[in-house]
Design an enzyme around this catalytic site. Structure first.
Site, PDB file in Angstrom:
ATOM      1  N   HIS A 136       6.354  -9.015  11.353  1.00 58.60           N
ATOM      2  CA  HIS A 136       7.072  -8.848  10.084  1.00 58.60           C
ATOM      3  C   HIS A 136       8.571  -8.929  10.354  1.00 58.60           C
ATOM      4  O   HIS A 136       9.057  -8.373  11.348  1.00 58.60           O
ATOM      5  CB  HIS A 136       6.807  -7.471   9.470  1.00 58.60           C
ATOM      6  N   ASP A 171       3.012  -5.676  14.889  1.00 57.98           N
ATOM      7  CA  ASP A 171       3.728  -4.783  13.971  1.00 57.98           C
ATOM      8  C   ASP A 171       4.962  -4.128  14.606  1.00 57.98           C
ATOM      9  O   ASP A 171       5.929  -3.815  13.900  1.00 57.98           O
ATOM     10  CB  ASP A 171       2.804  -3.652  13.498  1.00 57.98           C
ATOM     11  N   HIS A 182      -3.882  -8.530  15.839  1.00 61.42           N
ATOM     12  CA  HIS A 182      -4.080  -7.326  15.016  1.00 61.42           C
ATOM     13  C   HIS A 182      -4.991  -7.713  13.846  1.00 61.42           C
ATOM     14  O   HIS A 182      -4.765  -8.727  13.194  1.00 61.42           O
ATOM     15  CB  HIS A 182      -2.700  -6.880  14.527  1.00 61.42           C
ATOM     16  N   HIS A 217      -0.534  -1.041  15.981  1.00 66.21           N
ATOM     17  CA  HIS A 217      -0.699  -0.047  14.967  1.00 66.21           C
ATOM     18  C   HIS A 217      -2.162   0.403  14.772  1.00 66.21           C
ATOM     19  O   HIS A 217      -2.433   1.490  14.281  1.00 66.21           O
ATOM     20  CB  HIS A 217      -0.121  -0.697  13.677  1.00 66.21           C
ATOM     21  N   GLU A 251      -5.512  -6.127  10.959  1.00 60.29           N
ATOM     22  CA  GLU A 251      -5.180  -5.670   9.602  1.00 60.29           C
ATOM     23  C   GLU A 251      -4.990  -6.895   8.691  1.00 60.29           C
ATOM     24  O   GLU A 251      -4.467  -7.932   9.117  1.00 60.29           O
ATOM     25  CB  GLU A 251      -3.913  -4.796   9.606  1.00 60.29           C
ATOM     26  N   HIS A 273       0.819  -1.222   0.000  1.00 58.14           N
ATOM     27  CA  HIS A 273       0.000   0.000   0.000  1.00 58.14           C
ATOM     28  C   HIS A 273       0.856   1.277   0.000  1.00 58.14           C
ATOM     29  O   HIS A 273       0.789   2.115   0.889  1.00 58.14           O
ATOM     30  CB  HIS A 273      -1.095   0.004   1.070  1.00 58.14           C
ATOM     31  N   ASP A 289      -2.991  -7.947   6.503  1.00 56.47           N
ATOM     32  CA  ASP A 289      -1.719  -8.656   6.290  1.00 56.47           C
ATOM     33  C   ASP A 289      -1.481  -9.714   7.363  1.00 56.47           C
ATOM     34  O   ASP A 289      -0.632 -10.596   7.189  1.00 56.47           O
ATOM     35  CB  ASP A 289      -0.536  -7.689   6.187  1.00 56.47           C
ATOM     36  N   TYR A 321      10.557   0.890   8.168  1.00 51.04           N
ATOM     37  CA  TYR A 321       9.261   0.370   8.623  1.00 51.04           C
ATOM     38  C   TYR A 321       8.647   1.333   9.653  1.00 51.04           C
ATOM     39  O   TYR A 321       7.472   1.702   9.574  1.00 51.04           O
ATOM     40  CB  TYR A 321       9.452  -1.022   9.225  1.00 51.04           C
TER      41      TYR A 321
END
Ligand code: FEO
Length: 409
Positions: free
Chosen positions: A227, A168, A77, A149, A79, A23, A81, A196
């Site tokens: 990640h 994250d 989380h 996040h 999100e 993104h 991903d 990041y």
């Protein structure tokens, strides 16, 4: 590839070597989506992966245990991903209960099409900060970390292993065959951790500071983010870096960013950069259309002062200059000082529009926009060099300690 964190705690995620656009985050070194399997008397899967990689995750899990043995799927989380693979995973794990906080339940219910995925059929155990979930010899302990996040974000900690699953936080978009910080080049790792942070986490500096305070109360030997690689040898380094980044702590660094039409603004940028290249000062020059948003945001994070230039186009700034400023406005890097510059022809507007943006971001604007009509004549180029020198001196004032000037992360 060594995927074992502790005895019966394994990485089961996916390394995406080919992604280059997350993104608008330019992921030059790819990305990873980390998921971890904790096997004890009860078995827990910590986070899932992006939807297209859910089957890879399930194959990794199957190599270690029968899918029917999974008791819990922790969602730190919502999100996509990390939670995008949940529908596929929950369908494949008939005995599993989803474990997440109340805000996460709400977020997940708005992500997934219940007509197709039937989230109402998922067994869900709602937890909140401080709750624990015994697995046998080990315990999962949950810590809400709102806005690091997203509002529902949380950490999961295993005190018996001194192991923090940090979602994250402390992550990097970095595809590697090494899973641990001591298996990859440290300078590359810190570069990716900084990129990041700059691109994903900068708006939430206050919340990060709170999380660091909470983390300081835990006895941690390993940090496993969602990640990138796992921190076990360089925990102090990444925590110190986060302390600096969370306040955008400036180095003695001047950043000159510009976009140009017929190189007039380019000439001004080079003259400013030349003036800013004083001893003890790092001076960075970026042509916006030869760079990208990720690189620029990363360079801004620890700069003290910024000269931002745009030629005038259609009574305003160049379009990519506008894109960068829109991006920076959202990221909200704090504590910067600088000024606008640029060229114009018969109509004005480019440098003035940039100056307005710098002011609206809350940066200290050090002077009126520095301008040149059509071409920067020698007098204007001299003025640019002087302005660059003043920026460098300001940067030295803003990072007065030798240690601050030389921080290299
Ligand atoms: Fe990696 Fe906020 O998701």
């Amino acid at each position: 590839m060594n995927t074992t964190l502790r005895k019966n705690i394994d990485w089961v995620g996916y390394v995406d070597w080919t992604i280059r656009d997350f993104h608008s985050y330019e992921t030059a070194r790819g990305a990873t989506y980390n998921s971890y399997l904790v096997r004890d008397e009860k078995t827990a899967l910590i986070d899932t992966v992006k939807a297209p990689f859910a089957d890879r995750l399930l194959r990794n899990v199957s190599a270690l245990t029968d899918l029917s043995d999974i008791d819990y799927v922790v969602c730190n989380h919502a999100e996509p991903d990390h939670a995008g693979g949940l529908p596929r995973v929950m369908k494949a794990l008939p005995g599993a209960t989803l474990v997440c906080n109340k805000k996460c339940v709400a977020a997940l219910s708005r992500h997934f099409d219940t007509a197709h995925f039937d989230t109402s059929a998922w067994r869900i155990r709602v937890v909140t900060s401080g709750d624990t979930l015994p697995l046998g010899q080990r315990t999962l302990q949950f810590i809400d970390t709102p806005m690091v996040h997203w509002p529902e974000s949380m950490f999961t900690f295993i005190p018996e292993e001194k192991l923090l699953f940090s979602m994250d936080a402390f992550g990097q978009h970095y595809a590697t065959s090494g899973r641990f910080d001591d298996e990859v080049p440290l300078c590359t790792l810190m570069e990716e951790a900084k990129a990041y942070y700059a691109t994903i986490v900068t708006p939430y500096g206050k919340q990060v500071a709170g999380v660091l305070e909470q983390a300081a109360t835990l006895d941690i030997e390993m940090i496993a983010p969602a990640h990138g690689v796992i921190w076990r040898s360089q925990i102090a380094k990444i925590v110190e870096a986060y302390k600096d980044w969370s306040v955008c702590r400036p180095k003695a660094k001047v950043l000159v960013i510009y976009d140009t039409m017929w190189d007039s603004t380019g000439q001004m940028a080079r003259a400013i950069h030349q003036g800013a290249s004083l001893a003890g000062v790092e001076a960075v020059l970026i042509h916006i259309r030869r760079s990208n948003l990720t690189t620029i945001a990363t360079e801004v994070l620890d700069s003290a002062t910024v000269a931002f230039g745009s030629a005038t186009l259609n009574r305003g700034m160049m379009p990519m200059a506008g894109a960068v400023l829109t991006y920076l406005k959202g990221l909200r890097p704090v504590g910067k000082a600088g000024f606008a510059f640029g060229s114009y022809g018969w109509g004005k507007g480019g440098p003035e529009a940039v100056g307005d943006c710098l002011e609206n971001m809350g940066w200290q604007v050090l002077r009126e926009p520095l301008k040149a009509q059509y071409r920067p004549m020698p007098k204007v180029r001299d003025e640019c060099r002087e302005a660059g020198k003043a920026l460098a001196q300001k940067a030295l004032e803003m990072a007065p300690n030798r240690e601050d000037r030389q921080r290299s992360v």
